[in-house]
Scaffold this motif. Structure first.
Motif, PDB file in Angstrom:
ATOM      1  N   UNK A   1       0.832  -1.201   0.000  1.00 23.64           N
ATOM      2  CA  UNK A   1       0.000   0.000   0.000  1.00 23.64           C
ATOM      3  C   UNK A   1       0.870   1.255   0.000  1.00 23.64           C
ATOM      4  N   UNK A   2       0.553   2.188  -0.893  1.00 20.25           N
ATOM      5  CA  UNK A   2       1.179   3.503  -0.885  1.00 20.25           C
ATOM      6  C   UNK A   2       0.306   4.496  -0.127  1.00 20.25           C
ATOM      7  N   UNK A   3      -0.974   4.537  -0.467  1.00 19.02           N
ATOM      8  CA  UNK A   3      -1.923   5.325   0.306  1.00 19.02           C
ATOM      9  C   UNK A   3      -3.336   5.016  -0.178  1.00 19.02           C
ATOM     10  N   UNK A   4      -4.325   5.442   0.603  1.00 21.16           N
ATOM     11  CA  UNK A   4      -5.711   5.350   0.161  1.00 21.16           C
ATOM     12  C   UNK A   4      -6.430   4.080   0.559  1.00 21.16           C
ATOM     13  N   UNK A   5      -6.059   3.435   1.664  1.00 23.48           N
ATOM     14  CA  UNK A   5      -6.836   2.277   2.113  1.00 23.48           C
ATOM     15  C   UNK A   5      -8.280   2.684   2.366  1.00 23.48           C
ATOM     16  N   UNK A   6      -8.477   3.932   2.782  1.00 24.57           N
ATOM     17  CA  UNK A   6      -9.800   4.547   2.856  1.00 24.57           C
ATOM     18  C   UNK A   6      -9.797   5.718   1.881  1.00 24.57           C
ATOM     19  N   UNK A   7     -10.752   5.743   0.959  1.00 22.16           N
ATOM     20  CA  UNK A   7     -10.797   6.823  -0.023  1.00 22.16           C
ATOM     21  C   UNK A   7     -12.243   7.168  -0.343  1.00 22.16           C
ATOM     22  N   UNK A   8     -12.422   8.275  -1.034  1.00 23.61           N
ATOM     23  CA  UNK A   8     -13.751   8.728  -1.430  1.00 23.61           C
ATOM     24  C   UNK A   8     -13.879   8.668  -2.944  1.00 23.61           C
ATOM     25  N   UNK A   9     -14.862   7.905  -3.404  1.00 21.66           N
ATOM     26  CA  UNK A   9     -15.178   7.853  -4.832  1.00 21.66           C
ATOM     27  C   UNK A   9     -16.247   8.902  -5.090  1.00 21.66           C
ATOM     28  N   UNK A  10     -15.821  10.062  -5.509  1.00 21.81           N
ATOM     29  CA  UNK A  10     -16.726  11.192  -5.714  1.00 21.81           C
ATOM     30  C   UNK A  10     -16.984  11.355  -7.204  1.00 21.81           C
ATOM     31  N   UNK A  11     -18.201  11.117  -7.686  1.00 24.01           N
ATOM     32  CA  UNK A  11     -18.457  11.243  -9.121  1.00 24.01           C
ATOM     33  C   UNK A  11     -18.306  12.659  -9.648  1.00 24.01           C
ATOM     34  N   UNK A  12     -18.289  13.646  -8.761  1.00 25.10           N
ATOM     35  CA  UNK A  12     -18.008  15.016  -9.212  1.00 25.10           C
ATOM     36  C   UNK A  12     -16.511  15.243  -9.421  1.00 25.10           C
ATOM     37  N   UNK A  13     -15.687  14.354  -8.877  1.00 20.35           N
ATOM     38  CA  UNK A  13     -14.229  14.408  -9.083  1.00 20.35           C
ATOM     39  C   UNK A  13     -13.730  12.993  -9.381  1.00 20.35           C
ATOM     40  N   UNK A  14     -14.170  12.406 -10.490  1.00 18.70           N
ATOM     41  CA  UNK A  14     -13.856  10.994 -10.745  1.00 18.70           C
ATOM     42  C   UNK A  14     -12.410  10.782 -11.166  1.00 18.70           C
ATOM     43  N   UNK A  15     -11.905   9.585 -10.891  1.00 23.68           N
ATOM     44  CA  UNK A  15     -10.628   9.172 -11.479  1.00 23.68           C
ATOM     45  C   UNK A  15     -10.826   9.091 -12.988  1.00 23.68           C
ATOM     46  N   UNK A  16      -9.957   9.735 -13.732  1.00 21.93           N
ATOM     47  CA  UNK A  16     -10.161   9.864 -15.172  1.00 21.93           C
ATOM     48  C   UNK A  16      -9.425   8.760 -15.940  1.00 21.93           C
ATOM     49  N   UNK A  17     -10.067   8.304 -16.980  1.00 17.00           N
ATOM     50  CA  UNK A  17      -9.486   7.265 -17.820  1.00 17.00           C
ATOM     51  C   UNK A  17      -8.389   7.804 -18.722  1.00 17.00           C
ATOM     52  N   UNK A  18      -8.382   9.113 -18.958  1.00 16.19           N
ATOM     53  CA  UNK A  18      -7.424   9.723 -19.881  1.00 16.19           C
ATOM     54  C   UNK A  18      -6.251  10.385 -19.165  1.00 16.19           C
ATOM     55  N   UNK A  19      -6.042  10.059 -17.899  1.00 20.69           N
ATOM     56  CA  UNK A  19      -4.983  10.695 -17.130  1.00 20.69           C
ATOM     57  C   UNK A  19      -4.369   9.659 -16.192  1.00 20.69           C
ATOM     58  N   UNK A  20      -3.066   9.400 -16.361  1.00 21.40           N
ATOM     59  CA  UNK A  20      -2.377   8.437 -15.504  1.00 21.40           C
ATOM     60  C   UNK A  20      -1.669   9.100 -14.332  1.00 21.40           C
ATOM     61  N   UNK A  21      -1.769  10.432 -14.229  1.00 20.91           N
ATOM     62  CA  UNK A  21      -1.165  11.105 -13.085  1.00 20.91           C
ATOM     63  C   UNK A  21      -1.987  10.825 -11.835  1.00 20.91           C
ATOM     64  N   UNK A  22      -1.305  10.699 -10.710  1.00 21.72           N
ATOM     65  CA  UNK A  22      -1.964  10.485  -9.429  1.00 21.72           C
ATOM     66  C   UNK A  22      -1.835  11.755  -8.609  1.00 21.72           C
ATOM     67  N   UNK A  23      -2.956  12.359  -8.202  1.00 23.46           N
ATOM     68  CA  UNK A  23      -2.859  13.608  -7.435  1.00 23.46           C
ATOM     69  C   UNK A  23      -2.179  13.386  -6.094  1.00 23.46           C
ATOM     70  N   UNK A  24      -1.379  14.365  -5.699  1.00 27.14           N
ATOM     71  CA  UNK A  24      -0.681  14.303  -4.415  1.00 27.14           C
ATOM     72  C   UNK A  24      -1.424  15.185  -3.417  1.00 27.14           C
ATOM     73  N   UNK A  25      -1.611  14.674  -2.214  1.00 29.12           N
ATOM     74  CA  UNK A  25      -2.272  15.452  -1.179  1.00 29.12           C
ATOM     75  C   UNK A  25      -3.784  15.432  -1.310  1.00 29.12           C
ATOM     76  N   UNK A  26      -4.449  15.970  -0.309  1.00 28.82           N
ATOM     77  CA  UNK A  26      -5.900  16.015  -0.318  1.00 28.82           C
ATOM     78  C   UNK A  26      -6.517  14.679   0.056  1.00 28.82           C
ATOM     79  N   UNK A  27      -7.833  14.609  -0.046  1.00 25.93           N
ATOM     80  CA  UNK A  27      -8.553  13.382   0.260  1.00 25.93           C
ATOM     81  C   UNK A  27      -8.280  12.364  -0.845  1.00 25.93           C
ATOM     82  N   UNK A  28      -7.824  11.168  -0.513  1.00 22.13           N
ATOM     83  CA  UNK A  28      -7.512  10.186  -1.561  1.00 22.13           C
ATOM     84  C   UNK A  28      -8.746   9.858  -2.394  1.00 22.13           C
ATOM     85  N   UNK A  29      -8.553   9.735  -3.716  1.00 26.81           N
ATOM     86  CA  UNK A  29      -9.650   9.367  -4.618  1.00 26.81           C
ATOM     87  C   UNK A  29      -9.508   7.937  -5.138  1.00 26.81           C
TER      88      UNK A  29
END
Length: 493
Positions: A321-349
C-alpha cells in the motif's frame, strides 16, 4: 479488372471483377462507413482473383431506407448474398469480410437464421468485431462504455452520412459535455437528434452471437488487437466458434489494427493483413485448412509471435500500500481514464498500491486479475482496477483494466477480471495498481444511488475501504523464453 456500380434492393453496391473470363469466388463487405472508402480494398481482392462486392448498409450514404444500427444486417446481407450467387461472374462461393461494424454484418450472415443455407457464406473474416449493440455498449459486468459509444453515435448515429470528429469538436466547445446529467440528454447538448441513443442503453442481450457461434458451420479468421476495446469479444468469438476451423490473429494494435500500433509493437508486428486475408480465404474455400482452433498473438515489447495456446503460469505479484486504504469515490471528481497522473495530497480518490521493481524481465501472457476485500457505503458501487507499468525512466503506461459493478452486499471479497496481457516487461519495471470507484469518461459514473447511470439526475459520493492485506495481483508468466511462431504459417496451416 472491371468495376461497376449497381443497386441491390435499394442498397448501393460496387463490384470489382478480376481480369479473365471467370467465374470467380466473391468477397462481400457491407459497411456503414461509405463503400467508396473501400475502393482500394476491393481492387486488392480483385487482383488476387476474387470478385469484390462492397455495399453501403441500409440508410447509409447512397443506400435507401432508414438507418437502424444492428437491426437489418442479417436480412439485407442475405438478400445481397443470394444476389451474388446468381451472378454469372460468381462461381457459387463467397467470403463475408469486415472490420468493426462491418464484421458484425459478416458474422450475422453466418450465424443468424434469416437467410438460410443459400445466403450463408463459405468463410468469414471478422476483424475487431462489434458483436452487437449491447456487446459494444457495456462491459460484461454491465458497466457502460460511455466515451466510445458517445463518439460513435455522435459520428454515425441516426444520420445517412458521418461526421467523424463530431464528439471531439463538441468537447472542444464544452470539455464537461459528458459530465452533464442525465446521459440520455447528450443528443440535445450535441445539438442534433439521436433517437436511437436512449434505446441503446436499454439493450442488455449481450453474447447473442457468441452463443450462436457454437453452431457455426464455416471457417473463421478472427483478428483483434491487445489495445482494442473489443479484444475480449474477439477472443470469445474464436473460442466459441464451432465451424470446421477457427484461426486467431491478435497483435499489439488498437482498433485500427496495423494502422494503429500500440507502444509495445515492433517491426515483426507490421504484417500486411490484406495479403494474409486473401491467402487464408483461398485456402478456406479450397478446404485446405486443418480442422480445429489455432492462431497466434504478438508478444508486445518482444517483437515476436507466439502460439495462441501459449499461456503462462499464474503468479501472484507482491503489492504494498502507498496510500488510500480509505478513499472517497466522488463522481463530481472521478478518477479519469485519460490521465495516468496520481494527485498528491488532499482526500484520496483511489487506493494506490505498487510492486517492487522487477528483478528480471517478465513475459506476461494470459489473464490478469485482482482479488480484494473492500466495502462501500452506498447501495451500488463500481470498482475500477487499473494496472500501470512504471518504467525505470519514470514514464507510465496502462497495461490492463477491469471494471466491476457490485450491488449489495456493500462489503465482501471479490475478483475483478482485467482482460488479457501479452507483454514483455523489462527488468526494473514497477507495477502500480489503482483501485477506484470510477474510470471516466471511458465509463459512465455510477451515481451511487442505485439508479441507472444513464438516466440518473443526481450523484452521491461513496466512501470506500480496502483491506490492503487482502489485495492480490495475479499475472500469468511464462516460465522460460518463448518459442517464436511464424504468424502466416500458423494462420494458413
Amino acid at each position: 479488372m472491371t468495376s461497376f456500380a449497381t443497386v441491390v434492393k435499394g442498397l448501393a453496391t460496387d463490384v470489382c471483377l478480376p481480369g479473365g473470363a471467370g467465374p470467380f469466388p466473391a468477397v462481400l463487405i457491407r459497411t456503414p462507413y461509405d463503400r467508396t472508402r473501400h475502393l482500394a480494398q476491393g481492387r486488392g481482392w480483385a487482383r488476387r482473383g476474387f470478385a469484390a462486392v462492397v455495399q453501403d448498409v441500409r440508410g447509409r450514404f447512397a443506400s435507401a431506407g432508414e438507418w437502424r444500427p444492428y437491426e437489418n444486417e442479417a436480412a439485407d446481407g442475405a438478400v445481397t448474398a443470394r444476389w451474388i450467387r446468381r451472378q454469372p461472374w460468381n462461381d457459387g462461393r463467397y467470403v463475408a469480410v469486415g472490420a468493426s461494424y462491418a464484421a458484425h454484418c459478416a458474422l450475422v450472415l453466418a450465424l443468424e437464421p434469416e437467410g438460410g443455407a443459400e445466403a450463408r457464406p463459405d468463410a468469414v473474416i471478422a476483424a475487431v468485431p462489434a458483436l452487437g449493440a449491447a456487446d459494444t455498449a457495456r462491459e460484461p459486468s454491465g458497466v457502460e462504455r460511455l466515451l466510445a459509444r458517445a463518439g460513435w453515435w455522435a459520428a454515425h448515429g441516426d444520420r445517412g452520412d458521418s461526421e467523424e470528429d463530431a464528439l471531439g469538436r463538441a468537447l472542444a466547445g464544452d470539455p464537461g459535455l459528458l459530465a452533464h446529467l442525465p446521459l440520455t440528454g447528450l443528443p440535445g447538448r450535441l445539438g442534433r437528434a439521436l433517437p436511437s441513443w436512449a434505446g441503446l442503453w436499454q439493450r442488455r442481450e449481450r453474447g447473442r452471437l457468441v452463443c450462436r457461434a457454437v453452431r457455426a458451420g464455416v471457417p473463421l479468421l478472427a483478428i483483434g488487437g491487445h489495445h482494442d476495446h473489443f479484444t475480449e469479444d474477439t477472443l470469445a468469438l474464436w473460442r466459441a466458434w464451432g465451424g470446421p476451423s477457427a484461426r486467431l490473429l491478435l497483435g499489439p494494435w488498437a482498433h485500427g489494427l496495423v494502422a494503429s500500433p500500440g507502444p509495445d509493437a515492433g517491426p515483426a508486428h507490421r504484417l500486411v493483413l490484406g495479403e494474409l486475408y486473401a491467402r487464408w480465404a483461398q485456402r478456406a474455400l479450397a478446404g485446405g485448412l486443418s480442422p480445429g482452433r489455432c492462431g497466434v498473438f504478438g508478444l508486445g515489447g518482444a517483437d515476436l509471435w507466439l502460439s495462441a495456446d501459449t499461456e503462462g503460469e499464474p503468479r501472484v505479484q507482491r503489492v504494498r500500500l502507498l496510500h488510500g486504504a480509505v478513499f472517497t469515490a466522488d463522481p463530481d471528481r472521478p478518477v479519469r481514464s485519460d490521465d495516468l497522473d496520481v494527485p498528491a495530497g488532499g482526500i484520496p480518490d483511489r487506493c494506490l498500491l505498487a510492486t517492487p521493481p522487477l528483478p528480471r524481465p517478465v513475459d506476461a501472457a494470459g489473464p490478469v486479475r485482482c482479488r480484494l476485500r473492500a466495502a462501500a457505503d452506498t447501495p451500488s458501487a463500481d470498482w475500477a482496477v487499473r494496472l500501470v507499468a512504471l518504467a525505470p525512466d519514470g514514464t507510465a503506461e496502462r497495461l490492463a483494466l477491469g471494471v466491476l459493478r457490485r450491488e449489495e452486499p456493500a462489503e465482501g471479497e471479490f475478483t475483478v477480471e482485467m482482460g488479457r496481457l501479452a507483454r514483455r516487461l523489462p527488468a526494473g519495471t514497477r507495477l502500480r495498481l489503482e483501485i477506484a470507484g470510477h474510470h471516466f469518461p471511458a465509463h459512465a459514473r455510477n451515481p451511487h444511488t442505485g439508479e441507472d447511470p444513464v438516466t440518473a439526475g443526481r450523484l452521491l459520493a461513496s466512501r470506500r475501504k480496502v483491506d490492503p492485506a487482502s489485495v492480490t495481483l495475479t499475472l500469468h508468466v511464462l516460465p522460460s523464453r518463448p518459442h517464436p511462431i511464424d504468424p502466416a504459417k500458423e494462420i494458413l496451416r
